[in-house]
Design an enzyme around this catalytic site. Structure first.
Site: not given
Ligand code: LLP
Length: 418
Positions: A242, A277-278, A280, A321, A346-347
């Protein structure tokens, strides 16, 4: 302009490391995802440096970008993986990640996926319901194995981010409600094929304010203490992912060090191994989506459109988003125009930018849609019969094709004539 050491102008030409993007488009065509290996490496090292004072293990959340070469680049640095399906587990294993460095998440794992994870020997499965715990116990029993399990809690912390990507709130499907934890602990003592090894949370994505992590970690730590009193000896506390990145230079992300400053002193005294768990954070700014301007047009209101050859099928984030992605002309122009940058799908939601001041590029020129490393290619689709694009990995002056462009034949290969 998004500042990046890895995507930069050499004279008037936008380059990735030492390679001009124009050259890549000439060889591989467009749309094309271009990833900088050096950027991946630097993001991982910055993350690790920030948390070096804490005993921890970083598991890259491969859902952000599961290209084998991306997983492999991070795994070679010592990073583990967080996977969310049998498919992602398969990818991580194929990329050479050892199973004891893989953690398996997911709110709805089916029996096949649970067996696959247990047979592969992953470090742990993260359980999100009482029913799932019973299923894991049953399947582990059938396989003659003991399942290492972490309980994902729902800490009921509503992190401020886009509502579609907040996950730690009681309104959402994720995790087990705190109030249910006593029942979980008592159930666990009756499930012979499960060993409780961790407590886990993930409160959402692209979270700018560390205080949300602090609030949720307070709850996780209280549960950790409670579990100790009940005689469980938990080895891992998983804080989830996150962590934010900068998409828009006007809204710079909170540096990772600010998260570390808050979290390290909270977690260190407990002497437990922390998992991060990074997703992004490690990959978003390592890639761009290279696209060519097919047509320019304007209407009677004076509105201008740049119609490009990539669309929501390659990067759905603006449509889903309303997210901002910077757009840079591959050949620098001093002049700018106000335009919408739209795709061929087509959207009406098929756009990358609306009413944006864009470099005055001409038809046939290239644009780079920035920060396209996370949740871009992986969320791609064949909608409108579109072919998934090629992907290249750049390291200095070296270029590797890491995914071939899909072909028309591949579009129909699984269909049967009847
Ligand atoms: N761990 C779990 C259990 C998760 O569900 C996620 C992301 C992560 C780690 C990694 O999160 P991050 O570090 O990437 O924020 N499609 C959306 C983001 C969906 C995230 C889903 N879960 C977007 O494009 O912003």
């Amino acid at each position: 302009m998004l500042d990046s050491n890895y995507f930069h102008y050499t004279g008037t030409d936008l380059s990735c490391d030492d390679v001009r993007l124009e050259e890549l488009a000439g060889i591989y065509g467009t749309p094309l995802f271009v990833t900088s290996a050096r950027s991946l490496i630097e993001s991982y090292q910055t993350f690790e440096d920030a948390f070096k004072a804490l005993s921890h293990f970083t598991c890259y959340s491969v859902k952000a970008n599961y290209n084998l070469s991306v997983i492999r680049t991070l795994a070679e640095l010592g990073c583990g993986c967080d996977v969310n399906s049998g498919g992602e587990l398969y990818r991580a294993l194929q990329a050479g990640v050892s199973p004891e460095k893989i953690i398996f998440a997911g709110v709805g794992k089916n029996a096949e996926e649970i067996s696959y994870a247990l047979e592969s020997g992953v470090l742990m499965l993260k359980a999100e319901s009482l029913s799932e715990l019973r299923a894991i116990d049953r399947i582990a029993g059938e396989l003659g194995k003991t399942a290492s399990v972490a309980i994902r809690i729902n800490p009921n912390v509503t992190a401020e981010t886009h509502p579609y990507i907040t996950t730690g709130d009681s309104k959402e499907k994720f995790g087990i409600d705190e109030a249910e934890l006593p029942v979980v602990f008592s159930l666990l003592s009756r499930l012979p094929n499960i060993r409780l090894v961790g407590l886990d949370m993930h409160i959402g994505s692209q979270i700018f304010d560390p205080e949300y992590f602090v609030a949720a970690t307070v709850k996780l730590l209280a549960l950790f203490e409670a579990s100790k009193e009940l005689g469980f000896s938990i080895e891992f506390l998983d804080i989830g992912g996150g962590f934010p990145v900068t998409y828009d230079p006007l809204k710079p992300a909170t540096p990772i060090e600010h998260f570390a400053e808050k979290l390290i002193p909270m977690l260190q005294p407990f002497g437990v191994k922390v998992i991060f768990e990074p997703g992004r954070y490690l990959v978003a700014n390592a890639s761009i989506l290279l696209t060519r301007i097919l047509y320019k047009k304007s209407n009677h209101t004076g509105k201008q459109f740049f119609v490009v050859d990539a669309g929501m099928t390659e990067l759905i984030r603006p449509a889903l988003y309303q997210s901002h992605h910077e757009i840079q002309a591959v050949t620098f122009h001093d002049e700018t125009v106000m335009a919408d940058v739209v795709g061929p799908v087509c959207e009406s939601s098929d756009f990358f930018a609306r009413q944006r001041e864009i470099s005055a590029a001409e038809e046939g020129e290239l644009l780079a849609v920035m920060s396209a490393g996370a949740y871009a290619a992986v969320m791609g689709s064949n909608y409108n019969g579109r072919l998934r694009p090629a992907e290249v990995l750049v390291n200095g002056s070296q270029v590797k094709l890491v995914r071939k462009r899909e072909t028309l034949e591949q579009l129909i290969q699984n269909e049967l004539s009847c």
